[in-house]
Enzyme design. Structure first.
Site, PDB file in Angstrom:
ATOM      1  N   SER A  21       0.923  -0.992  -0.010  1.00 24.99           N
ATOM      2  CA  SER A  21       0.030  -0.126   0.025  1.00 24.99           C
ATOM      3  C   SER A  21       0.951   1.318   0.053  1.00 24.99           C
ATOM      4  O   SER A  21       0.289   2.279  -0.729  1.00 24.99           O
ATOM      5  CB  SER A  21      -1.063   0.042   1.076  1.00 24.99           C
ATOM      6  OG  SER A  21      -0.406   0.118   2.312  1.00 24.99           O
ATOM      7  N   ASN A  22       2.086   1.311   0.703  1.00 30.95           N
ATOM      8  CA  ASN A  22       3.010   2.271   0.672  1.00 30.95           C
ATOM      9  C   ASN A  22       3.601   2.442  -0.796  1.00 30.95           C
ATOM     10  O   ASN A  22       3.798   3.805  -1.321  1.00 30.95           O
ATOM     11  CB  ASN A  22       3.952   2.213   1.584  1.00 30.95           C
ATOM     12  CG  ASN A  22       3.735   2.801   3.110  1.00 30.95           C
ATOM     13  OD1 ASN A  22       3.482   3.823   3.120  1.00 30.95           O
ATOM     14  ND2 ASN A  22       3.482   1.695   3.872  1.00 30.95           N
ATOM     15  N   MET A  95      10.947  -7.148   4.008  1.00 34.67           N
ATOM     16  CA  MET A  95      10.946  -7.620   5.228  1.00 34.67           C
ATOM     17  C   MET A  95      12.464  -8.378   5.456  1.00 34.67           C
ATOM     18  O   MET A  95      12.336  -9.187   6.353  1.00 34.67           O
ATOM     19  CB  MET A  95       9.789  -8.775   5.450  1.00 34.67           C
ATOM     20  CG  MET A  95       8.526  -8.101   5.644  1.00 34.67           C
ATOM     21  SD  MET A  95       8.288  -6.966   6.682  1.00 34.67           S
ATOM     22  CE  MET A  95       8.145  -8.237   8.231  1.00 34.67           C
ATOM     23  N   ARG A  96      13.252  -7.988   4.829  1.00 44.39           N
ATOM     24  CA  ARG A  96      14.919  -8.441   4.866  1.00 44.39           C
ATOM     25  C   ARG A  96      15.395  -7.300   5.482  1.00 44.39           C
ATOM     26  O   ARG A  96      15.560  -6.066   5.150  1.00 44.39           O
ATOM     27  CB  ARG A  96      15.338  -8.924   3.433  1.00 44.39           C
ATOM     28  CG  ARG A  96      14.551  -9.726   2.909  1.00 44.39           C
ATOM     29  CD  ARG A  96      14.534 -11.323   3.205  1.00 44.39           C
ATOM     30  NE  ARG A  96      13.670 -12.222   2.663  1.00 44.39           N
ATOM     31  CZ  ARG A  96      13.822 -13.422   2.985  1.00 44.39           C
ATOM     32  NH1 ARG A  96      14.912 -13.871   3.697  1.00 44.39           N
ATOM     33  NH2 ARG A  96      12.886 -14.187   2.371  1.00 44.39           N
ATOM     34  N   HIS A 114       8.608   3.206   8.933  1.00 44.92           N
ATOM     35  CA  HIS A 114       8.264   2.399  10.024  1.00 44.92           C
ATOM     36  C   HIS A 114       7.210   2.609  10.816  1.00 44.92           C
ATOM     37  O   HIS A 114       6.952   3.753  11.088  1.00 44.92           O
ATOM     38  CB  HIS A 114       9.407   2.283  11.141  1.00 44.92           C
ATOM     39  CG  HIS A 114       9.451   1.171  12.059  1.00 44.92           C
ATOM     40  ND1 HIS A 114       9.659  -0.167  11.820  1.00 44.92           N
ATOM     41  CD2 HIS A 114       9.005   1.428  13.450  1.00 44.92           C
ATOM     42  CE1 HIS A 114       9.551  -0.877  13.267  1.00 44.92           C
ATOM     43  NE2 HIS A 114       9.097   0.303  14.045  1.00 44.92           N
TER      44      HIS A 114
HETATM   45  C1  GRF Z   1       3.791  -0.640   6.756  1.00 50.01           C
HETATM   46  O1  GRF Z   1       3.269  -0.674   8.121  1.00 50.01           O
HETATM   47  C2  GRF Z   1       5.465   0.055   7.025  1.00 50.01           C
HETATM   48  O2  GRF Z   1       5.550   1.065   7.773  1.00 50.01           O
HETATM   49  C3  GRF Z   1       6.029  -1.128   7.410  1.00 50.01           C
HETATM   50  O3  GRF Z   1       5.615  -2.466   6.617  1.00 50.01           O
HETATM   51  C4  GRF Z   1       4.132  -1.972   6.276  1.00 50.01           C
HETATM   52  C5  GRF Z   1       4.139  -2.336   4.903  1.00 50.01           C
HETATM   53  O4  GRF Z   1       2.903  -2.013   4.583  1.00 50.01           O
HETATM   54  N1  GRF Z   1       7.635  -1.134   7.176  1.00 50.01           N
HETATM   55  P1  GRF Z   1       2.496  -1.957   2.931  1.00 50.01           P
HETATM   56  O5  GRF Z   1       2.946  -3.295   2.352  1.00 50.01           O
HETATM   57  O6  GRF Z   1       3.014  -0.744   2.514  1.00 50.01           O
HETATM   58  O7  GRF Z   1       0.947  -2.147   2.747  1.00 50.01           O
END
Ligand code: GRF
Length: 193
Positions: A21-22, A95-96, A114
């Site tokens: 989503s980001n 996630m790495r 974060h």
């Molecule tokens: C977000 O909460 C970001 O802050 C964290 O992981 C999540 C990722 O969400 N590092 P998305 O994949 O962008 O929806």
């Protein structure tokens, strides 16, 4: 503030592992005339990452790297980044943990988002930890990446109120809405056209 040369946009790669989503919010920002970045590449360690669909929707190339061997994966990523002349890496739910060497090579060129008010709640499971500690507020942070986890220089933060009824899930939703605004704002703060 880092000035990118002329009207040239800073070439950028976004790293994801999940929903993206980001990534989506960065791709929307990318389309704006006043955005200082040009997203050239989406990188993932997870072939099943839902966010990869945004590559197709926004017509941005994507590459997936097998992380069974991190050293080899990073070598291949570095090759791609250099090949596309990428100057900025935006971690968005990747996630790495990047190796020290990788971070050194791109010093000052890697950003992360974060879901907490750093330096509080580094690492995983941030929302539940904030709720369990009876925090009144949590939020999100965009920061530079250095060799210590979630510890680089903070660029921008946004506070979010935790209500008594909040669960980790509801809080995560509230914070994500703010994340989507904060990441573009942080990029605009550091880089200008
Ligand atoms: C977000 O909460 C970001 O802050 C964290 O992981 C999540 C990722 O969400 N590092 P998305 O994949 O962008 O929806």
């Amino acid at each position: 503030m880092v000035q990118s040369t002329g009207a040239k946009k800073l070439k950028c790669a976004v790293f994801i592992s999940g929903n993206g989503s980001n990534l989506k919010s960065l791709l929307q920002f990318n389309k704006k005339k006043n955005s200082p970045i040009s997203i050239e590449l989406i990188i993932s360690d997870n072939p099943k990452a839902k966010g990869l669909k945004f590559g197709k929707i926004f017509k941005i190339s994507k590459k997936i790297f097998n992380y069974k061997n991190k050293i080899i994966a990073e070598k291949k990523i570095i090759y791609e980044i250099n090949n596309k002349n990428i100057k900025l890496i935006c971690l968005a739910g990747f996630m790495r943990i990047l190796s020290k060497n990788f971070i050194k090579r791109f010093k000052g060129k890697i950003l992360n988002i974060h879901p907490s008010l750093l330096p509080k709640y580094k690492g995983l499971n941030t929302h539940q930890r904030a709720i369990s500690n009876n925090e009144k507020y949590s939020g999100c942070t965009v920061h530079f990446v250095n060799s210590r986890l979630d510890s680089g220089k903070i660029i921008l933060q946004k506070k979010v109120k935790i209500s008594k009824l909040d669960t980790a899930k509801s809080l995560s939703k509230k914070i994500l809405i703010q994340e989507h605004k904060l990441y573009p704002a942080a990029i605009s703060k550091v880089f200008s056209l």
